[in-house]
Write an enzyme that holds these catalytic residues in place. Structure first.
Site, PDB file in Angstrom:
ATOM      1  N   LYS A  39       0.823  -1.220   0.000  1.00  0.00           N
ATOM      2  CA  LYS A  39       0.000   0.000   0.000  1.00  0.00           C
ATOM      3  C   LYS A  39       0.848   1.258   0.000  1.00  0.00           C
ATOM      4  O   LYS A  39       0.604   2.162  -0.780  1.00  0.00           O
ATOM      5  CB  LYS A  39      -0.903   0.060   1.242  1.00  0.00           C
ATOM      6  CG  LYS A  39      -2.013  -0.950   1.296  1.00  0.00           C
ATOM      7  CD  LYS A  39      -2.978  -0.599   2.427  1.00  0.00           C
ATOM      8  CE  LYS A  39      -2.333  -0.611   3.801  1.00  0.00           C
ATOM      9  NZ  LYS A  39      -2.123  -1.954   4.351  1.00  0.00           N
ATOM     10  N   ARG A  44      -9.985   1.282   8.646  1.00  0.00           N
ATOM     11  CA  ARG A  44      -9.477  -0.018   9.047  1.00  0.00           C
ATOM     12  C   ARG A  44     -10.532  -0.798   9.818  1.00  0.00           C
ATOM     13  O   ARG A  44     -10.304  -1.937  10.164  1.00  0.00           O
ATOM     14  CB  ARG A  44      -8.276   0.218   9.950  1.00  0.00           C
ATOM     15  CG  ARG A  44      -7.005  -0.469   9.487  1.00  0.00           C
ATOM     16  CD  ARG A  44      -6.066  -0.329  10.613  1.00  0.00           C
ATOM     17  NE  ARG A  44      -4.735  -0.765  10.492  1.00  0.00           N
ATOM     18  CZ  ARG A  44      -3.769  -0.254   9.761  1.00  0.00           C
ATOM     19  NH1 ARG A  44      -4.004   0.704   8.906  1.00  0.00           N
ATOM     20  NH2 ARG A  44      -2.559  -0.700   9.863  1.00  0.00           N
ATOM     21  N   ARG A  84      11.346  -6.273   5.565  1.00  0.00           N
ATOM     22  CA  ARG A  84      11.138  -4.832   5.355  1.00  0.00           C
ATOM     23  C   ARG A  84      12.004  -3.980   6.290  1.00  0.00           C
ATOM     24  O   ARG A  84      12.159  -4.267   7.464  1.00  0.00           O
ATOM     25  CB  ARG A  84       9.664  -4.494   5.598  1.00  0.00           C
ATOM     26  CG  ARG A  84       9.381  -3.003   5.625  1.00  0.00           C
ATOM     27  CD  ARG A  84       7.947  -2.715   5.366  1.00  0.00           C
ATOM     28  NE  ARG A  84       7.117  -2.817   6.564  1.00  0.00           N
ATOM     29  CZ  ARG A  84       5.803  -2.583   6.558  1.00  0.00           C
ATOM     30  NH1 ARG A  84       5.194  -2.255   5.437  1.00  0.00           N
ATOM     31  NH2 ARG A  84       5.114  -2.686   7.661  1.00  0.00           N
ATOM     32  N   ARG A 125      11.066  -1.705  11.558  1.00  0.00           N
ATOM     33  CA  ARG A 125      10.021  -1.063  12.354  1.00  0.00           C
ATOM     34  C   ARG A 125       9.770  -1.859  13.625  1.00  0.00           C
ATOM     35  O   ARG A 125       9.817  -3.074  13.613  1.00  0.00           O
ATOM     36  CB  ARG A 125       8.731  -1.009  11.541  1.00  0.00           C
ATOM     37  CG  ARG A 125       8.332   0.378  11.140  1.00  0.00           C
ATOM     38  CD  ARG A 125       7.253   0.366  10.112  1.00  0.00           C
ATOM     39  NE  ARG A 125       5.993  -0.197  10.598  1.00  0.00           N
ATOM     40  CZ  ARG A 125       4.857  -0.164   9.894  1.00  0.00           C
ATOM     41  NH1 ARG A 125       4.848   0.406   8.715  1.00  0.00           N
ATOM     42  NH2 ARG A 125       3.764  -0.681  10.379  1.00  0.00           N
ATOM     43  N   ARG A 160      -1.116  -8.091  13.947  1.00  0.00           N
ATOM     44  CA  ARG A 160      -1.675  -7.149  12.973  1.00  0.00           C
ATOM     45  C   ARG A 160      -2.461  -7.886  11.886  1.00  0.00           C
ATOM     46  O   ARG A 160      -3.521  -7.425  11.469  1.00  0.00           O
ATOM     47  CB  ARG A 160      -0.552  -6.297  12.365  1.00  0.00           C
ATOM     48  CG  ARG A 160      -0.148  -5.142  13.291  1.00  0.00           C
ATOM     49  CD  ARG A 160       1.304  -4.784  13.123  1.00  0.00           C
ATOM     50  NE  ARG A 160       1.608  -4.274  11.799  1.00  0.00           N
ATOM     51  CZ  ARG A 160       2.773  -4.423  11.189  1.00  0.00           C
ATOM     52  NH1 ARG A 160       3.743  -5.083  11.784  1.00  0.00           N
ATOM     53  NH2 ARG A 160       2.965  -3.901  10.014  1.00  0.00           N
TER      54      ARG A 160
HETATM   55  P1  ADP Z   1       0.517  -1.637   8.889  1.00  0.00           P
HETATM   56  O1  ADP Z   1      -0.588  -1.508   7.879  1.00  0.00           O
HETATM   57  O2  ADP Z   1       1.692  -2.372   8.376  1.00  0.00           O
HETATM   58  O3  ADP Z   1       0.051  -2.113  10.235  1.00  0.00           O
HETATM   59  P2  ADP Z   1       0.551   1.252   9.249  1.00  0.00           P
HETATM   60  O4  ADP Z   1       1.750   2.089   9.078  1.00  0.00           O
HETATM   61  O5  ADP Z   1      -0.599   1.471   8.351  1.00  0.00           O
HETATM   62  O6  ADP Z   1       1.130  -0.208   9.134  1.00  0.00           O
HETATM   63  O7  ADP Z   1       0.015   1.347  10.739  1.00  0.00           O
HETATM   64  C1  ADP Z   1       0.870   1.163  11.856  1.00  0.00           C
HETATM   65  C2  ADP Z   1       0.039   1.148  13.157  1.00  0.00           C
HETATM   66  O8  ADP Z   1      -0.632   2.421  13.305  1.00  0.00           O
HETATM   67  C3  ADP Z   1      -1.087   0.124  13.203  1.00  0.00           C
HETATM   68  O9  ADP Z   1      -0.656  -1.161  13.616  1.00  0.00           O
HETATM   69  C4  ADP Z   1      -2.029   0.782  14.222  1.00  0.00           C
HETATM   70  O10 ADP Z   1      -1.568   0.634  15.541  1.00  0.00           O
HETATM   71  C5  ADP Z   1      -1.933   2.256  13.869  1.00  0.00           C
HETATM   72  N1  ADP Z   1      -2.937   2.666  12.867  1.00  0.00           N
HETATM   73  C6  ADP Z   1      -2.705   3.133  11.602  1.00  0.00           C
HETATM   74  N2  ADP Z   1      -3.854   3.421  10.960  1.00  0.00           N
HETATM   75  C7  ADP Z   1      -4.853   3.136  11.823  1.00  0.00           C
HETATM   76  C8  ADP Z   1      -6.270   3.205  11.754  1.00  0.00           C
HETATM   77  N3  ADP Z   1      -6.895   3.634  10.657  1.00  0.00           N
HETATM   78  N4  ADP Z   1      -6.973   2.824  12.834  1.00  0.00           N
HETATM   79  C9  ADP Z   1      -6.365   2.372  13.956  1.00  0.00           C
HETATM   80  N5  ADP Z   1      -5.043   2.278  14.087  1.00  0.00           N
HETATM   81  C10 ADP Z   1      -4.278   2.645  13.047  1.00  0.00           C
END
Ligand code: ADP
Ligand code: ZN
Length: 224
Positions: free
Chosen positions: A17, A93, A130, A162, A173
């Site tokens: 993404k 999400r 990654r 990360r 996740r």
């Molecule tokens: P990934 O999709 O690999 O988990 P992201 O960078 O999109 O990585 O998100 C990292 C973290 O940020 C998530 O695991 C969550 O804790 C938080 N997060 C990001 N976007 C949201 C969202 N829309 N709702 C709730 N938590 C979020």
């Protein structure tokens, strides 16, 4: 000039993404709005929000819908997003977030939600290898590292794994993705707003597929 777009990009962790959203934002000249990047920036700045979300994020849990949607609402209200649109990455999400977003966007609505599909076996491999730049978020991997010494090619920042790319947090996740985010695919499908895109292939090939899905949708006149 290409018209702007209002796009939601859905997909598992590691589906690519982030990479695609950066390209799409340049192509359509609209802001790339990544809730993960915004939350990581908040943490780095040490703001109240950042401190609040730190532990939740490192465990691989979701931040509360209210916190995230407040942040997104503020960002969508800025002039660039209002004028040309946005590429929304990592949000919604949960079904609740999708409902809040739909209410926020009324009456302009959304052009398309793209489901970037990649099999779980492959995302596990991608996530384990990654590496990301702590300063600008550019992504690398063990097999395609930056040119010099784990220093970012783009900004010179340090490139690391990360904190939530550990095996434990990755498992958590992906579990939450299946439970909370996968239902969104049906949610958008029922509204006639979904396009399935195969996320396996080179970044260029996947990018062309997404652009084609957007153009198809425009031509069928289902967009504004
Ligand atoms: P990934 O999709 O690999 O988990 P992201 O960078 O999109 O990585 O998100 C990292 C973290 O940020 C998530 O695991 C969550 O804790 C938080 N997060 C990001 N976007 C949201 C969202 N829309 N709702 C709730 N938590 C979020
Ligand atoms: Zn960088």
């Amino acid at each position: 000039m290409v018209p702007g777009v209002r796009l939601v990009v859905l997909g598992k962790q590691g589906a690519g993404k982030g990479t695609q959203c950066v390209r799409l934002s340049h192509h359509y000249v609209v802001p790339h709005i990544s809730t993960g990047d915004m939350l990581r920036a908040a943490r780095k700045s040490g703001s109240e929000l950042g401190i609040k979300v730190q532990e939740v994020m490192d465990r691989g849990e979701l931040v509360s819908d209210d916190l995230v949607m407040e942040m997104v609402a503020e960002r969508l209200a800025e002039p660039d997003a209002r004028a040309r649109g946005f590429i929304l990455d990592g949000c919604p999400r949960t079904v609740h977030q999708a409902e809040v977003l739909a209410a926020l966007l009324n009456p302009g609505h959304l052009d398309l939600a793209v489901n970037l599909h990649v099999p779980t076996g492959l995302v596990l491999k991608r996530l384990a290898s990654r590496r990301v730049c702590v300063d600008c978020g550019a992504t690398y991997s063990v097999t395609s590292p930056p040119k010099v010494n784990w220093t970012c090619d783009v900004c010179g920042g340090e490139v690391v794994q990360r904190a939530d790319d550990t095996e434990e947090a990755i498992r958590r996740r992906l579990e939450l993705y299946e439970r909370q985010t996968a239902p969104l695919i049906d949610w958008y499908e029922r509204r006639g707003q979904l396009a399935h895109v195969n996320g396996v292939g080179s970044p260029d090939a996947v990018f062309r597929r997404i652009v084609r899905a957007v153009e198809d949708r425009r031509q069928r006149g289902r967009v504004r």
